[in-house]
Design a protein around this motif. Structure first.
Motif, short mmCIF file in Angstrom:
data_model
loop_
_atom_site.label_atom_id
_atom_site.label_comp_id
_atom_site.label_asym_id
_atom_site.label_seq_id
_atom_site.Cartn_x
_atom_site.Cartn_y
_atom_site.Cartn_z
N GLY A 297 -15.22 15.86 -1.11
CA GLY A 297 -16.01 14.86 -0.42
C GLY A 297 -17.48 14.84 -0.78
N ASP A 298 -17.83 15.31 -1.99
CA ASP A 298 -19.25 15.33 -2.38
C ASP A 298 -19.65 14.10 -3.16
N GLY A 299 -18.75 13.15 -3.32
CA GLY A 299 -19.05 11.94 -4.06
C GLY A 299 -18.70 12.00 -5.53
N SER A 300 -18.30 13.17 -6.05
CA SER A 300 -17.90 13.33 -7.44
C SER A 300 -16.39 13.50 -7.50
N PHE A 301 -15.75 12.76 -8.39
CA PHE A 301 -14.29 12.80 -8.51
C PHE A 301 -13.93 13.82 -9.59
N GLU A 302 -13.58 15.03 -9.14
CA GLU A 302 -13.36 16.13 -10.08
C GLU A 302 -11.89 16.41 -10.36
N ALA A 303 -10.94 15.75 -9.65
CA ALA A 303 -9.52 16.09 -9.79
C ALA A 303 -8.74 14.87 -10.28
N THR A 304 -7.70 15.13 -11.06
CA THR A 304 -6.84 14.05 -11.56
C THR A 304 -5.45 14.60 -11.83
N ARG A 305 -4.48 13.67 -11.92
CA ARG A 305 -3.11 14.01 -12.30
C ARG A 305 -2.39 12.74 -12.72
N THR A 306 -1.35 12.91 -13.51
CA THR A 306 -0.51 11.78 -13.87
C THR A 306 0.56 11.60 -12.79
N THR A 307 1.03 10.37 -12.63
CA THR A 307 2.05 10.07 -11.63
C THR A 307 2.73 8.76 -12.02
N ARG A 308 3.69 8.35 -11.23
CA ARG A 308 4.34 7.08 -11.52
C ARG A 308 5.01 6.57 -10.24
N TYR A 309 4.45 5.51 -9.65
CA TYR A 309 5.05 4.84 -8.50
C TYR A 309 4.44 3.45 -8.38
N ALA A 310 5.19 2.57 -7.77
CA ALA A 310 4.72 1.18 -7.60
C ALA A 310 3.52 1.15 -6.66
N ILE A 311 2.58 0.26 -6.95
CA ILE A 311 1.41 0.13 -6.08
C ILE A 311 1.88 -0.33 -4.70
N PRO A 312 1.57 0.41 -3.63
CA PRO A 312 2.00 -0.02 -2.29
C PRO A 312 1.47 -1.41 -1.96
N GLY A 313 2.34 -2.25 -1.44
CA GLY A 313 1.97 -3.63 -1.16
C GLY A 313 0.89 -3.76 -0.10
N PHE A 314 0.80 -2.79 0.85
CA PHE A 314 -0.19 -2.95 1.92
C PHE A 314 -1.62 -2.71 1.43
N LEU A 315 -1.81 -2.31 0.17
CA LEU A 315 -3.16 -2.17 -0.36
C LEU A 315 -3.74 -3.51 -0.80
N PHE A 316 -2.93 -4.55 -0.79
CA PHE A 316 -3.37 -5.90 -1.14
C PHE A 316 -3.45 -6.75 0.13
N PRO A 317 -4.29 -7.76 0.14
CA PRO A 317 -4.30 -8.68 1.29
C PRO A 317 -2.97 -9.39 1.42
N ARG A 318 -2.63 -9.77 2.65
CA ARG A 318 -1.39 -10.49 2.88
C ARG A 318 -1.44 -11.84 2.17
N ARG A 319 -0.31 -12.22 1.60
CA ARG A 319 -0.18 -13.55 1.02
C ARG A 319 0.08 -14.53 2.14
N VAL A 320 -0.83 -15.44 2.36
CA VAL A 320 -0.74 -16.38 3.48
C VAL A 320 -0.09 -17.66 2.99
N GLU A 321 1.05 -17.98 3.58
CA GLU A 321 1.75 -19.22 3.26
C GLU A 321 2.18 -19.86 4.57
N THR A 322 1.90 -21.12 4.73
CA THR A 322 2.26 -21.85 5.94
C THR A 322 3.66 -22.43 5.77
N PRO A 323 4.53 -22.30 6.78
CA PRO A 323 5.88 -22.87 6.65
C PRO A 323 5.82 -24.38 6.43
N ALA A 324 6.70 -24.87 5.57
CA ALA A 324 6.77 -26.30 5.33
C ALA A 324 7.29 -27.01 6.59
N LEU A 325 6.61 -28.09 6.98
CA LEU A 325 6.99 -28.83 8.18
C LEU A 325 8.05 -29.87 7.84
N ALA A 326 9.00 -30.02 8.72
CA ALA A 326 10.06 -31.00 8.50
C ALA A 326 9.50 -32.41 8.64
#
Length: 469
Positions: A297-326
């Motif tokens: 927590g000193d502001g310097s990023f001193e650690a790293t590692r390789t990994t592999r997983y899908a980017i979690p969807g909740f890290l993005f804003p919600r996609r806002v779509e309004t339902p189509a009106l009949a």
């Protein structure tokens, strides 16, 4: 006591003074805390069923909006108590596996308390006074209940760095039982009137695909900071806030997503206001290939590692779509016509009270004229052009009927909104003293509606404050 009776000139003997005092105390107690006290109102929250009835246990029909599933909630209130009441605030506590969004698809603000697996939504109401035994009064235009489920969960370790893990498997049958706790507040009392709205949804629509995470590589430390891989020019793509992890101890994260010209992504994760981890997607496949973090927590990023997983969807804003009106061109079937023309059970019941209030507002005030009683229109039927109501609301409604009936922009509910607009314009003219305009008010041309009118609005609170309990 005998002295008081003598001063008052009473002929009662002192022997009767004590029993009379006890009798008076008993009568007072019976009025304030006993059977003679005024009986209070009792407000119940109801929701619209697909068959057009209001009840406290519903099974809403799902709607697909983009890649999301939504369940409509058309809320109303009914007074089953003994005194009139006007609901001013509605609190809804919803399980954290779901969220509430408005007609535009925007998520409503919620309050999450540590140790409580519920998110509380506070909505301000502009409802009319509800009389005892009246018909349900529509409170809000359609709210949408959306599943808020992710394949990933998160935790914060002792060093304050967020970590992601696959979400443990959850029985979808349990997720389908959504119990919404509610409470009403009225202006004349601080007492809450609480209850439970049972929402049952199709659990087969709530299946969450399991997350697949590769085995992470060994962590490496480098001072004074890790050298980042070469990245092209980045531009900020999105910012969002997310709540993840155990509902009993939710983790609040903020993410800033950057993207390069070739589609690669660089995500900065903030926890407690400070950047703590970088997620790097090098080849624009939405897969995190590398993590870089600040372990101390000193502001310097001193650690790293390789990994592999899908980017979690909740890290993005919600996609806002309004339902189509009949479109309002669907030919109504016999079930639609029967329910539509029924002033007791059909949609006309929602604006009968508004029509009565409009007529009362247009009449000039008179000291001799009887005052209109709130809710009196519920017992005064309104004649419908074209003949008497069609009896026999027994035909099973078709899917086309259900779609059109629940559409607040194209279905029959649009008439209630139109009457509300007329009543509001006349009331505003009277309040400003323009009685001539109010007396000669003509119904404005009906504008083309692009969406339902929200009658309730979220109540915002300044940062760092909490709503009153």
């Amino acid at each position: 006591m005998s002295y008081i009776l003598k001063r008052l000139g009473s002929g009662f003997s002192p022997v009767w003074s004590i029993p009379l005092l006890i009798l008076g105390l008993l009568i007072g107690a019976a009025y304030w805390i006993g059977p003679l006290r005024p009986l209070p109102p009792e407000l119940r929250l109801l929701a619209l069923q697909p068959d057009g009835t209001f009840t406290d246990s519903i099974t809403p029909a799902p709607q697909q909006v983009g890649g999301d599933i939504r369940f409509p909630l058309v809320l109303a209130a009914q007074n089953v108590g003994f005194a009139a009441a006007q609901p001013a605030v509605l609190d809804l506590s919803v399980p954290l596996g779901f969220r509430l969004v408005d007609r535009d698809g925007q998520e409503l603000p919620q309050e999450i308390a540590v140790g409580t697996p519920l998110g509380r939504y506070r909505l301000g109401l502009s409802a009319a006074t509800l009389v005892p035994g009246g018909v349900p009064e529509l409170l809000l235009d359609t709210l949408w209940l959306e599943p808020d489920l992710s394949s990933y969960t998160c935790a914060v370790l002792t060093d304050g760095v967020p970590e992601f893990q696959p979400r443990p498997p959850v029985n979808p049958a349990l997720l389908g039982k959504v119990d919404v706790f509610y409470s009403f507040l009225t202006p004349d009392t601080d007492a809450r009137q609480a209850g439970l709205l049972r929402v049952r949804v199709d659990s087969t629509l709530l299946r969450v695909p399991p997350a697949v995470m590769g085995e992470p590589g060994p962590p490496m430390l480098e001072e004074p900071a890790i050298e980042l891989p070469p990245l092209d020019a980045l531009y900020q793509l999105a910012m969002s806030e997310a709540t993840c992890g155990d509902p009993q101890q939710p983790v609040q994260l903020q993410s800033v997503v950057y993207q390069s010209d070739d589609g690669g992504r660089f995500i900065v994760l903030y926890h407690e206001g400070a950047p703590r981890k970088y997620l790097i997607d090098m080849n624009a496949d939405s897969i995190v290939e590398r993590e870089v973090w600040d372990p101390d927590g000193d502001g310097s990023f001193e650690a790293t590692r390789t990994t592999r997983y899908a980017i979690p969807g909740f890290l993005f804003p919600r996609r806002v779509e309004t339902p189509a009106l009949a479109a309002d061109t669907m030919p109504p079937d016999p079930a639609f016509l029967a329910l539509y023309a029924d002033t007791a059970r059909g949609p006309f019941r929602f604006f009968m009270a508004q029509q009565q209030r409009l007529a009362a507002a247009q009449r000039p005030p008179s000291s001799t004229a009887p005052q209109a009683t709130p809710g009196a229109a519920a017992s005064s039927p309104v004649a419908i052009p074209g003949g008497a109501p069609i009896p026999g609301d027994t035909t099973p409604p078709s899917p086309a009927f259900l779609t059109l009936y629940a559409d607040t922009a194209a279905g029959p509910f649009r008439f209630a909104r139109y009457e509300q607009q007329v009543a509001d314009s006349v009331a505003a003219a009277i309040a400003s003293g323009d009685t001539a305009t109010a007396d000669s008010a003509e119904a404005p041309a009906r504008p083309r509606q692009t969406g339902p009118r929200i009658l309730g609005t979220p109540i915002e609170y300044p940062p760092g404050t909490r709503p009153p309990d």
